[in-house]
Motif scaffolding. Structure first.
Motif, PDB file in Angstrom:
ATOM      1  N   TRP A 119       4.845   3.537  -8.781  1.00 21.12           N
ATOM      2  CA  TRP A 119       4.107   3.192 -10.005  1.00 21.12           C
ATOM      3  C   TRP A 119       4.820   3.667 -11.264  1.00 21.12           C
ATOM      4  O   TRP A 119       4.533   3.188 -12.352  1.00 21.12           O
ATOM      5  CB  TRP A 119       2.698   3.795  -9.963  1.00 21.12           C
ATOM      6  N   GLN A 178       0.822  -1.208   0.000  1.00 23.31           N
ATOM      7  CA  GLN A 178       0.000   0.000   0.000  1.00 23.31           C
ATOM      8  C   GLN A 178       0.854   1.256   0.000  1.00 23.31           C
ATOM      9  O   GLN A 178       0.555   2.219  -0.703  1.00 23.31           O
ATOM     10  CB  GLN A 178      -0.977  -0.045   1.173  1.00 23.31           C
ATOM     11  N   LEU A 237       2.387   1.754  -3.523  1.00 29.19           N
ATOM     12  CA  LEU A 237       1.478   2.077  -4.629  1.00 29.19           C
ATOM     13  C   LEU A 237       1.563   3.562  -4.968  1.00 29.19           C
ATOM     14  O   LEU A 237       1.428   3.956  -6.116  1.00 29.19           O
ATOM     15  CB  LEU A 237       0.028   1.717  -4.266  1.00 29.19           C
ATOM     16  N   ASP A 238       1.794   4.390  -3.950  1.00 31.92           N
ATOM     17  CA  ASP A 238       1.908   5.834  -4.162  1.00 31.92           C
ATOM     18  C   ASP A 238       3.263   6.236  -4.725  1.00 31.92           C
ATOM     19  O   ASP A 238       3.388   7.252  -5.396  1.00 31.92           O
ATOM     20  CB  ASP A 238       1.717   6.578  -2.833  1.00 31.92           C
ATOM     21  N   PRO A 247       5.541  -1.952  -6.763  1.00 31.54           N
ATOM     22  CA  PRO A 247       4.857  -2.124  -5.474  1.00 31.54           C
ATOM     23  C   PRO A 247       4.866  -3.586  -5.014  1.00 31.54           C
ATOM     24  O   PRO A 247       5.110  -3.875  -3.839  1.00 31.54           O
ATOM     25  CB  PRO A 247       3.439  -1.614  -5.764  1.00 31.54           C
TER      26      PRO A 247
END
Lengths: 458, 458
Positions: B28, B21, B24-25, B236
């Motif tokens: 990517w 999680q 993911l920020d 990720p």
């Protein structure tokens, strides 16, 4: 800060994030197993396949999930070629395909096959007639992207598919850049795509093989994904990919209009703001979010650094100073200027303010690079019967800068010979001539590198 | 409800979820790009590579991330074979490798190479001497799993690596089942693994190629991951995989003791509870979490359904009634009973209560299946000079059930011929004889299928 490189990878769509998190709990087990965790995983996988197939416009049993778009292309090209090996070993690709297609073609050639590259026009599009001319009795497969990743030009896929269909040759369409915007039209046979281009997670590609297309998967056998994508399925990512494809499609029509207006603004303003710039790609048949231009006397990589410092993330097809020392094969095939190339590819939801700010920042960034490059180590100017600029050993854009510096010294009607050994000069010197209204006479071998001959006409 | 199939896929580790999680920020974007999002992605990728390399016990530049363990094996085997093609085209694998290794070997053979399968003993282990005997001057590569995925037997990797090293042959170790528990010992040359076996997400495999090992990646060129894993990196998931490997390693020593006690409890209790059962795999040199047993007169798939209904998810190497109609190649190579096979593989943190409840539920589930199968359509018993049981067309475990029904009618010293055409009978009838103290005389061709001859000795 603004991210303008969506054609490379898009940030995760909120719907994808939500779907990913939900399916991490439900989709981690082996979908081939019979127990409840396996059955749940299988249901998620089946539902994702249905959703993706609907978005593509195919049957669910024609679509498999691969681990990337690149892998989908490699598997698709190899499987289609092997499936039609009895017909022959001739492959057709356009000259501006993504590297994954060209690399698959290289392997095919190394293995004894032949490839025809179909040329493109100055705006980056192929003509269906060129595919018709390239087709041979031994053609096993033709490949064409739905739209170009570097310049945004949309290809005439339906026309090319029709030409191929008449010849009984399957057409593989690399739809990586366009699938977010809508299904690929026409009677294609195979299709590939990549989820992280539409806001899905990395690690998911699509490979569609229409029923009736001869296809023989290559490599070690594996039962998963109809034998077309080896390895354990990444179900949470697949679910997220399908969900985000559906989500971006729901907003596609409206967002396309908005982004098209923004890229049109860049297309129109850039030549006014910068001077000595060429906006490339088809001005009408193009993707909504991509605009590409090349700046004379600018090194693309330095410009990217300047823009990054100013808070803008863009990419460049001009890699004169990168490790490979070759300009983008796309720009080369189009015959347009490659130096100082910038690709702006707007993500969904890109803010109008950011685009306007980009247009404010850009002229200063370009000017800074031009200033830096304006005083290179002076090349030796040897006066013989004609003026000679020795730029051997100098990388793009130095040869063009040197040419521009001396053209004023050449009498109108006289010629100047630019000696250069940087591959990019072959592209950029003619492009400079076209932009400045000077005559490009041609190239000839020289003692050091190549001599590019330019006649001053005005 | 309890999930006891961790050898197939483990649920996502909480640390993996957290890392996924968070990244993911940040992870990517394309790590090959020079702008800030690309640099951040590159930093995450580099850090994950360092962490994974430390856990494996290799240099970071020896390790690449692939899209699955299967893909790591396919790429590793093909690349190592191609890298040593001048030496020869002989490949050595054990008979109990994961299907990904055996499928890679099949492709090698289809392409003109040769493969030697090294046999295993009844407990599933190879002997280093057997690898020494299999080595030839033209051997390009040897493969050996660190531990078996179906029965948990740990292989003598260090000894086999040493034998291979002396012969100058690289050893590829498939460490999929063991990497969570610790680094692979010995002087191996290549190593593969799969993150979803240790609580990482799906979609991440590891391929390690030691410096100095000749390696020529096959398939289309791609610059990512040192040219050894085509396609956009799934950062990720890679970050999550590396984080969870580190996390499971931190608890490995303690958890190994706990799980070993639980599987030992199953090993000890199952024969007492069920009767007519064979616990398979090495009782000492084994993975902490895996225990496998086979039950006479039981169809594995039906038993899995019974256990699933009772809330337990396990798997079976006995696929008599599945589409392939062949028993597990592992159980076959070990020469043990394959019918009614159950593999229990405990995930990290498996609850003791669940294991005890499993042992309570199991006898009833097995009894229910045996009862269901106890009254099959009666086979024709033809009395000639010897008793003949015609089980042609009947699937495992019916032939053995029919044999057990008539053995009492055979005079001691007399024989019975079981006619069967199910491949599993070849394995299960001798196994039944060994378990019941009857003499297995041998097989002979029969008019219908094969005749398996058994002599009643008690």
């Amino acid at each position: 800060m603004a991210y303008f490189d969506a054609a490379s990878a898009a940030p995760l769509h909120p719907v994808a994030r939500q779907a990913l998190q939900a399916s991490l709990d439900e989709g981690w087990a082996d979908p081939a197993r019979l127990y409840r965790e396996g059955r749940r995983a299988r249901m998620l996988l089946d539902a994702a396949r249905e959703a993706a197939a609907e978005a593509v416009g195919c049957r669910a049993d024609e679509l498999v999930f691969t681990s990337s778009g690149t892998r989908a292309v490699h598997t698709g090209v190899a499987g289609a070629l092997a499936g039609r090996r009895r017909v022959g070993r001739h492959l057709i690709v356009s000259a501006v395909e993504h590297s994954s297609v060209l690399h698959a073609a290289e392997v095919h050639e190394a293995d004894g096959g032949t490839t025809t590259q179909v040329a493109v026009g100055r705006e980056g599009a192929v003509r269906a007639e060129a595919y018709a001319e390239a087709l041979r009795p031994d053609t096993a497969l033709a490949c064409l992207q739905s739209a170009n990743h570097e310049v945004g030009t949309v290809q005439p896929v339906a026309e090319v598919a029709s030409v191929c269909r008449q010849a009984g040759v399957p057409l593989l369409v690399d739809a990586a850049q366009s699938l977010a915007w809508g299904p690929v039209e026409g009677d294609w046979s195979l299709l590939t795509a990549s989820a992280h281009k539409w806001g899905g997670p990395s690690g998911v590609g699509l490979l569609v093989v229409r029923k009736g297309v001869r296809f023989a998967p290559q490599g070690p056998a594996d039962e998963r994904e109809s034998g077309r994508a080896a390895g354990f399925e990444n179900i949470p990512a697949i679910v997220a990919a399908a969900a985000s494809l559906r989500a971006v499609r729901a907003e596609a029509a409206q967002e396309a209009v908005r982004l098209r207006e923004l890229t049109q603004r860049i297309r129109a303003r850039v030549p006014e703001l910068l001077g000595d710039v060429e906006v490339v790609g088809d001005p009408r048949r193009r993707l909504p979010g991509i605009v590409t231009f090349s700046c004379l006397y600018v090194d693309g990589e330095t410009l990217l650094h300047e823009l990054d410092r100013a808070g803008f993330s863009v990419s460049s097809g001009s890699s004169c100073t990168s490790s490979t020392l070759t300009p983008s094969h796309v720009l080369k095939a189009m015959g347009v200027l490659s130096e100082g190339n910038v690709r702006v590819s707007l993500p969904l939801g890109a803010a109008e303010d950011d685009v306007d700010r980009f247009l404010q920042v850009l002229p200063g960034a370009v000017a800074a690079v031009r200033e830096k490059l304006g005083a290179p180590v002076p090349s030796t100017v040897v006066r013989e019967d004609a003026l000679v600029v020795d730029a051997v050993g100098k990388l793009c854009p130095i040869p063009v800068i040197e040419l521009a510096k001396v053209i004023g010294d050449v009498p109108v009607g006289g010629t100047v010979r630019v000696l250069a050994d940087d591959e990019a000069a072959r592209l950029d010197i003619p492009a400079w001539c076209a932009m400045r209204g000077q005559e490009y006479v041609g190239e000839e071998p020289a003692e050091k590198g190549t001599a590019y001959v330019v006649r001053r006409t005005l």
